[in-house]
Design a protein around this motif. Structure first.
Motif, PDB file in Angstrom:
ATOM      1  N   GLY A  68      19.360  34.359-105.241  1.00 44.86           N
ATOM      2  CA  GLY A  68      19.480  33.113-105.969  1.00 44.86           C
ATOM      3  C   GLY A  68      18.286  32.192-105.825  1.00 44.86           C
ATOM      4  O   GLY A  68      18.152  31.229-106.582  1.00 44.86           O
ATOM      5  N   ASP A  69      17.406  32.451-104.849  1.00 48.07           N
ATOM      6  CA  ASP A  69      16.198  31.644-104.722  1.00 48.07           C
ATOM      7  C   ASP A  69      15.297  31.890-105.930  1.00 48.07           C
ATOM      8  O   ASP A  69      15.182  33.013-106.415  1.00 48.07           O
ATOM      9  N   LEU A  70      14.665  30.830-106.416  1.00 48.87           N
ATOM     10  CA  LEU A  70      13.756  30.926-107.548  1.00 48.87           C
ATOM     11  C   LEU A  70      12.338  31.040-107.002  1.00 48.87           C
ATOM     12  O   LEU A  70      11.887  30.185-106.247  1.00 48.87           O
ATOM     13  N   LEU A  71      11.659  32.130-107.358  1.00 53.08           N
ATOM     14  CA  LEU A  71      10.337  32.415-106.807  1.00 53.08           C
ATOM     15  C   LEU A  71       9.282  32.505-107.895  1.00 53.08           C
ATOM     16  O   LEU A  71       9.577  32.851-109.032  1.00 53.08           O
ATOM     17  N   LEU A 124      10.140  28.107-105.584  1.00 50.82           N
ATOM     18  CA  LEU A 124      10.260  26.984-106.509  1.00 50.82           C
ATOM     19  C   LEU A 124      11.581  26.249-106.337  1.00 50.82           C
ATOM     20  O   LEU A 124      11.681  25.064-106.636  1.00 50.82           O
ATOM     21  N   GLY A 125      12.590  26.963-105.864  1.00 48.98           N
ATOM     22  CA  GLY A 125      13.908  26.369-105.650  1.00 48.98           C
ATOM     23  C   GLY A 125      14.754  27.298-104.818  1.00 48.98           C
ATOM     24  O   GLY A 125      14.578  28.511-104.844  1.00 48.98           O
ATOM     25  N   THR A 126      15.660  26.720-104.047  1.00 46.86           N
ATOM     26  CA  THR A 126      16.528  27.536-103.202  1.00 46.86           C
ATOM     27  C   THR A 126      17.914  27.647-103.825  1.00 46.86           C
ATOM     28  O   THR A 126      18.309  26.808-104.637  1.00 46.86           O
ATOM     29  N   ALA A 127      18.637  28.668-103.428  1.00 50.31           N
ATOM     30  CA  ALA A 127      19.987  28.880-103.928  1.00 50.31           C
ATOM     31  C   ALA A 127      20.877  27.709-103.521  1.00 50.31           C
ATOM     32  O   ALA A 127      20.644  27.074-102.494  1.00 50.31           O
ATOM     33  N   LEU A 128      21.868  27.412-104.338  1.00 58.15           N
ATOM     34  CA  LEU A 128      22.742  26.280-104.055  1.00 58.15           C
ATOM     35  C   LEU A 128      23.571  26.478-102.793  1.00 58.15           C
ATOM     36  O   LEU A 128      23.784  25.550-102.033  1.00 58.15           O
ATOM     37  N   VAL A 129      24.067  27.685-102.585  1.00 54.20           N
ATOM     38  CA  VAL A 129      24.900  27.961-101.417  1.00 54.20           C
ATOM     39  C   VAL A 129      24.206  29.012-100.567  1.00 54.20           C
ATOM     40  O   VAL A 129      23.915  30.106-101.046  1.00 54.20           O
ATOM     41  N   PRO A 130      23.929  28.707 -99.298  1.00 52.17           N
ATOM     42  CA  PRO A 130      23.283  29.710 -98.433  1.00 52.17           C
ATOM     43  C   PRO A 130      24.162  30.939 -98.258  1.00 52.17           C
ATOM     44  O   PRO A 130      25.381  30.834 -98.162  1.00 52.17           O
ATOM     45  N   VAL A 131      23.530  32.093 -98.228  1.00 50.82           N
ATOM     46  CA  VAL A 131      24.215  33.357 -97.992  1.00 50.82           C
ATOM     47  C   VAL A 131      23.861  33.776 -96.580  1.00 50.82           C
ATOM     48  O   VAL A 131      22.700  33.996 -96.261  1.00 50.82           O
ATOM     49  N   ILE A 132      24.867  33.884 -95.708  1.00 56.73           N
ATOM     50  CA  ILE A 132      24.628  34.257 -94.315  1.00 56.73           C
ATOM     51  C   ILE A 132      25.244  35.621 -94.072  1.00 56.73           C
ATOM     52  O   ILE A 132      26.455  35.784 -94.125  1.00 56.73           O
ATOM     53  N   GLY A 133      24.398  36.605 -93.814  1.00 60.62           N
ATOM     54  CA  GLY A 133      24.878  37.948 -93.500  1.00 60.62           C
ATOM     55  C   GLY A 133      25.757  38.538 -94.583  1.00 60.62           C
ATOM     56  O   GLY A 133      26.720  39.209 -94.290  1.00 60.62           O
ATOM     57  N   ASN A 134      25.446  38.307 -95.838  1.00 65.54           N
ATOM     58  CA  ASN A 134      26.278  38.800 -96.927  1.00 65.54           C
ATOM     59  C   ASN A 134      25.960  40.255 -97.218  1.00 65.54           C
ATOM     60  O   ASN A 134      24.957  40.566 -97.821  1.00 65.54           O
ATOM     61  N   CYS A 135      26.854  41.127 -96.782  1.00 65.16           N
ATOM     62  CA  CYS A 135      26.689  42.548 -97.084  1.00 65.16           C
ATOM     63  C   CYS A 135      27.741  42.988 -98.089  1.00 65.16           C
ATOM     64  O   CYS A 135      27.861  44.156 -98.403  1.00 65.16           O
ATOM     65  N   GLY A 136      28.533  42.035 -98.574  1.00 65.04           N
ATOM     66  CA  GLY A 136      29.603  42.375 -99.485  1.00 65.04           C
ATOM     67  C   GLY A 136      30.909  42.698 -98.764  1.00 65.04           C
ATOM     68  O   GLY A 136      31.933  42.942 -99.372  1.00 65.04           O
ATOM     69  N   CYS A 137      30.877  42.692 -97.427  1.00 70.62           N
ATOM     70  CA  CYS A 137      32.052  43.062 -96.642  1.00 70.62           C
ATOM     71  C   CYS A 137      33.184  42.052 -96.823  1.00 70.62           C
ATOM     72  O   CYS A 137      34.356  42.436 -96.822  1.00 70.62           O
ATOM     73  N   GLN A 138      32.861  40.764 -96.969  1.00 72.87           N
ATOM     74  CA  GLN A 138      33.900  39.753 -97.138  1.00 72.87           C
ATOM     75  C   GLN A 138      34.712  40.041 -98.382  1.00 72.87           C
ATOM     76  O   GLN A 138      35.924  39.943 -98.375  1.00 72.87           O
ATOM     77  N   ASN A 139      34.045  40.394 -99.470  1.00 77.98           N
ATOM     78  CA  ASN A 139      34.738  40.695-100.715  1.00 77.98           C
ATOM     79  C   ASN A 139      35.618  41.923-100.582  1.00 77.98           C
ATOM     80  O   ASN A 139      36.709  41.973-101.112  1.00 77.98           O
ATOM     81  N   LEU A 140      35.153  42.906 -99.848  1.00 79.18           N
ATOM     82  CA  LEU A 140      35.927  44.126 -99.625  1.00 79.18           C
ATOM     83  C   LEU A 140      37.181  43.804 -98.827  1.00 79.18           C
ATOM     84  O   LEU A 140      38.273  44.230 -99.156  1.00 79.18           O
TER      85      LEU A 140
END
Length: 83
Positions: free
Chosen positions: A33-36, A62-78
């Motif tokens: 989500g960061d804008l580079l 140029l801009g950072t993502a609105l919500v920080p992603v900490i250790g997101n491997c997709g496991c929370q969604n699973l």
């Protein structure tokens, strides 16, 4: 170091850099989500159908993502989908 970076709207460019500072920032300082702005040399692929390759000489956030992603491997969604 090679990393794929999304470019608007749906383009993915394979990037590489010989600068260890850029490599470190890509691996440790950025999140989805960061804008580079990546500047460098874009080379056509040797074989048609393969992606172009960008050799990055400079990287600017140029801009950072609105919500920080900490250790997101997709496991929370699973877990939430299963449990």
């Amino acid at each position: 170091m090679t990393k794929e970076i999304g470019a608007p709207p749906d383009t993915v460019v394979t990037c590489t850099s010989g600068d260890p500072r850029i490599t470190h920032e890509l691996l440790n300082g950025l999140q989805p989500g960061d804008l580079l702005r990546a500047t460098g040399t874009l080379a056509q692929p040797p074989t048609p159908g393969e992606p172009a390759r960008l050799t990055v000489d400079a990287l600017e956030v140029l801009g950072t993502a609105l919500v920080p992603v900490i250790g997101n491997c997709g496991c929370q969604n699973l877990r939430s989908a299963v449990g």
